[in-house]
Motif scaffolding. Structure first.
Motif, PDB file in Angstrom:
ATOM      1  N   GLY A   1       7.249 -18.126   2.212  1.00 27.17           N
ATOM      2  CA  GLY A   1       5.920 -17.981   2.789  1.00 27.17           C
ATOM      3  C   GLY A   1       4.843 -18.619   1.934  1.00 27.17           C
ATOM      4  N   LYS A   2       3.600 -18.269   2.229  1.00 26.38           N
ATOM      5  CA  LYS A   2       2.450 -18.854   1.550  1.00 26.38           C
ATOM      6  C   LYS A   2       2.271 -18.235   0.170  1.00 26.38           C
ATOM      7  CE  LYS A   2      -0.923 -20.698   3.955  1.00 26.38           C
ATOM      8  NZ  LYS A   2      -2.105 -20.934   4.750  1.00 26.38           N
ATOM      9  N   GLN A   3       2.081 -19.087  -0.841  1.00 22.70           N
ATOM     10  CA  GLN A   3       1.919 -18.677  -2.230  1.00 22.70           C
ATOM     11  C   GLN A   3       0.659 -19.322  -2.801  1.00 22.70           C
ATOM     12  OE1 GLN A   3       4.457 -16.663  -3.645  1.00 22.70           O
ATOM     13  NE2 GLN A   3       5.279 -16.670  -1.571  1.00 22.70           N
ATOM     14  N   TYR A   4       0.128 -18.736  -3.860  1.00 24.43           N
ATOM     15  CA  TYR A   4      -1.075 -19.267  -4.502  1.00 24.43           C
ATOM     16  C   TYR A   4      -0.924 -19.232  -6.016  1.00 24.43           C
ATOM     17  CZ  TYR A   4      -3.141 -18.395   0.064  1.00 24.43           C
ATOM     18  OH  TYR A   4      -3.395 -18.388   1.408  1.00 24.43           O
ATOM     19  N   GLU A   5      -1.483 -20.251  -6.686  1.00 25.02           N
ATOM     20  CA  GLU A   5      -1.629 -20.265  -8.138  1.00 25.02           C
ATOM     21  C   GLU A   5      -3.116 -20.431  -8.406  1.00 25.02           C
ATOM     22  OE1 GLU A   5       0.635 -23.215 -10.219  1.00 25.02           O
ATOM     23  OE2 GLU A   5       2.446 -22.734  -9.107  1.00 25.02           O
ATOM     24  N   TYR A   6      -3.604 -19.795  -9.483  1.00 25.06           N
ATOM     25  CA  TYR A   6      -5.034 -19.808  -9.778  1.00 25.06           C
ATOM     26  C   TYR A   6      -5.318 -20.324 -11.183  1.00 25.06           C
ATOM     27  CZ  TYR A   6      -5.382 -16.803  -5.693  1.00 25.06           C
ATOM     28  OH  TYR A   6      -5.308 -16.299  -4.422  1.00 25.06           O
ATOM     29  N   TYR A   7      -6.474 -20.962 -11.348  1.00 25.79           N
ATOM     30  CA  TYR A   7      -6.991 -21.299 -12.675  1.00 25.79           C
ATOM     31  C   TYR A   7      -7.534 -20.024 -13.309  1.00 25.79           C
ATOM     32  CZ  TYR A   7      -6.865 -26.312 -11.580  1.00 25.79           C
ATOM     33  OH  TYR A   7      -6.463 -27.576 -11.271  1.00 25.79           O
ATOM     34  N   GLU A   8      -7.765 -20.064 -14.608  1.00 26.51           N
ATOM     35  CA  GLU A   8      -8.319 -18.904 -15.303  1.00 26.51           C
ATOM     36  C   GLU A   8      -9.714 -18.544 -14.799  1.00 26.51           C
ATOM     37  OE1 GLU A   8      -8.034 -18.918 -19.561  1.00 26.51           O
ATOM     38  OE2 GLU A   8      -5.961 -19.597 -19.490  1.00 26.51           O
TER      39      GLU A   8
ATOM     40  N   ILE B   1      -8.601 -21.475  -6.860  1.00 25.89           N
ATOM     41  CA  ILE B   1      -7.223 -21.803  -6.493  1.00 25.89           C
ATOM     42  C   ILE B   1      -6.817 -23.128  -7.127  1.00 25.89           C
ATOM     43  CG2 ILE B   1      -5.663 -22.390  -4.596  1.00 25.89           C
ATOM     44  CD1 ILE B   1      -7.230 -20.501  -2.826  1.00 25.89           C
ATOM     45  N   LYS B   2      -5.665 -23.120  -7.782  1.00 19.27           N
ATOM     46  CA  LYS B   2      -5.103 -24.320  -8.400  1.00 19.27           C
ATOM     47  C   LYS B   2      -4.150 -25.004  -7.416  1.00 19.27           C
ATOM     48  CE  LYS B   2      -2.591 -25.677 -12.567  1.00 19.27           C
ATOM     49  NZ  LYS B   2      -2.030 -25.170 -13.825  1.00 19.27           N
ATOM     50  N   ARG B   3      -3.339 -24.187  -6.748  1.00 17.39           N
ATOM     51  CA  ARG B   3      -2.361 -24.726  -5.811  1.00 17.39           C
ATOM     52  C   ARG B   3      -2.077 -23.699  -4.738  1.00 17.39           C
ATOM     53  NH1 ARG B   3       3.861 -26.541  -6.491  1.00 17.39           N
ATOM     54  NH2 ARG B   3       4.084 -24.481  -7.403  1.00 17.39           N
ATOM     55  N   GLU B   4      -2.037 -24.153  -3.509  1.00 22.45           N
ATOM     56  CA  GLU B   4      -1.667 -23.336  -2.358  1.00 22.45           C
ATOM     57  C   GLU B   4      -0.419 -23.998  -1.785  1.00 22.45           C
ATOM     58  OE1 GLU B   4      -3.417 -22.911   2.099  1.00 22.45           O
ATOM     59  OE2 GLU B   4      -4.851 -22.686   0.473  1.00 22.45           O
ATOM     60  N   PHE B   5       0.660 -23.225  -1.624  1.00 28.48           N
ATOM     61  CA  PHE B   5       1.884 -23.841  -1.141  1.00 28.48           C
ATOM     62  C   PHE B   5       2.673 -22.897  -0.262  1.00 28.48           C
ATOM     63  CE2 PHE B   5       2.475 -22.059  -5.310  1.00 28.48           C
ATOM     64  CZ  PHE B   5       3.723 -21.479  -5.329  1.00 28.48           C
ATOM     65  N   GLU B   6       3.526 -23.483   0.573  1.00 25.95           N
ATOM     66  CA  GLU B   6       4.355 -22.742   1.498  1.00 25.95           C
ATOM     67  C   GLU B   6       5.810 -23.022   1.176  1.00 25.95           C
ATOM     68  OE1 GLU B   6       4.408 -22.496   6.200  1.00 25.95           O
ATOM     69  OE2 GLU B   6       2.485 -23.201   5.406  1.00 25.95           O
TER      70      GLU B   6
ATOM     71  N   ALA C   1      12.977 -20.376   1.225  1.00 25.79           N
ATOM     72  CA  ALA C   1      14.119 -20.207   0.321  1.00 25.79           C
ATOM     73  C   ALA C   1      13.869 -20.891  -1.021  1.00 25.79           C
ATOM     74  CB  ALA C   1      15.389 -20.723   0.973  1.00 25.79           C
ATOM     75  N   GLY C   2      12.651 -20.781  -1.530  1.00 28.08           N
ATOM     76  CA  GLY C   2      12.319 -21.318  -2.841  1.00 28.08           C
ATOM     77  C   GLY C   2      11.938 -22.784  -2.865  1.00 28.08           C
ATOM     78  N   ARG C   3      12.034 -23.464  -1.757  1.00 30.90           N
ATOM     79  CA  ARG C   3      11.697 -24.892  -1.700  1.00 30.90           C
ATOM     80  C   ARG C   3      10.299 -25.076  -1.112  1.00 30.90           C
ATOM     81  NH1 ARG C   3      16.009 -29.380  -0.279  1.00 30.90           N
ATOM     82  NH2 ARG C   3      14.729 -31.221  -0.585  1.00 30.90           N
ATOM     83  N   VAL C   4       9.493 -25.876  -1.778  1.00 27.41           N
ATOM     84  CA  VAL C   4       8.120 -26.112  -1.333  1.00 27.41           C
ATOM     85  C   VAL C   4       8.136 -27.062  -0.137  1.00 27.41           C
ATOM     86  CG1 VAL C   4       5.856 -27.009  -1.971  1.00 27.41           C
ATOM     87  CG2 VAL C   4       7.194 -25.725  -3.647  1.00 27.41           C
ATOM     88  N   MET C   5       7.609 -26.577   0.994  1.00 25.10           N
ATOM     89  CA  MET C   5       7.563 -27.377   2.221  1.00 25.10           C
ATOM     90  C   MET C   5       6.219 -28.102   2.373  1.00 25.10           C
ATOM     91  SD  MET C   5      10.420 -26.924   3.818  1.00 25.10           S
ATOM     92  CE  MET C   5      11.732 -26.219   2.851  1.00 25.10           C
TER      93      MET C   5
ATOM     94  N   TYR D   1       2.034 -28.286   0.443  1.00 25.95           N
ATOM     95  CA  TYR D   1       1.184 -27.834  -0.650  1.00 25.95           C
ATOM     96  C   TYR D   1      -0.148 -28.564  -0.645  1.00 25.95           C
ATOM     97  CZ  TYR D   1       2.536 -32.076  -3.182  1.00 25.95           C
ATOM     98  OH  TYR D   1       2.758 -33.380  -3.547  1.00 25.95           O
ATOM     99  N   ILE D   2      -1.116 -27.955  -1.293  1.00 21.89           N
ATOM    100  CA  ILE D   2      -2.410 -28.567  -1.574  1.00 21.89           C
ATOM    101  C   ILE D   2      -2.725 -28.227  -3.025  1.00 21.89           C
ATOM    102  CG2 ILE D   2      -4.862 -28.695  -1.025  1.00 21.89           C
ATOM    103  CD1 ILE D   2      -4.181 -27.546   1.740  1.00 21.89           C
ATOM    104  N   LYS D   3      -3.036 -29.253  -3.833  1.00 21.62           N
ATOM    105  CA  LYS D   3      -3.413 -29.045  -5.230  1.00 21.62           C
ATOM    106  C   LYS D   3      -4.909 -29.311  -5.366  1.00 21.62           C
ATOM    107  CE  LYS D   3       1.008 -30.392  -7.209  1.00 21.62           C
ATOM    108  NZ  LYS D   3       1.710 -31.322  -8.108  1.00 21.62           N
ATOM    109  N   PHE D   4      -5.566 -28.443  -6.135  1.00 17.09           N
ATOM    110  CA  PHE D   4      -7.009 -28.538  -6.345  1.00 17.09           C
ATOM    111  C   PHE D   4      -7.314 -28.732  -7.826  1.00 17.09           C
ATOM    112  CE2 PHE D   4      -6.175 -25.765  -2.743  1.00 17.09           C
ATOM    113  CZ  PHE D   4      -7.030 -26.253  -1.771  1.00 17.09           C
TER     114      PHE D   4
END
Length: 61
Positions: free
Chosen positions: A8-15, A19-24, A27-31, A33-36
């Motif tokens: 599903g949808k996941q997010y990574e953040y800067y300190e 949002i640093k990266r939004e990805f979907e 089974a663990g494979r990135v389908m 993504y958007i990197k900021f």
């Protein structure tokens, strides 16, 4: 998580909280993504899964 892997949808953040990266994942494979950058500007994007991604996802669907 589904079957002990990212799903599903996941997010990574800067300190700074942006949002640093939004990805979907499937089974663990990135389908998709958007990197900021730290200001919130899009620096890279994958908006559609490729054929290999699609075949992989079908095995776990």
């Amino acid at each position: 998580m589904k079957k002990s892997s990212l799903y599903g949808k996941q997010y990574e953040y800067y300190e700074n909280g942006k949002i640093k990266r939004e990805f979907e994942c499937v089974a663990g494979r990135v389908m998709r993504y958007i990197k900021f950058d730290e200001e919130g500007n899009v620096i890279d994007e994958k908006d559609t899964p490729n054929e290999s991604d699609t075949l992989y996802a079908q095995k776990f669907g």
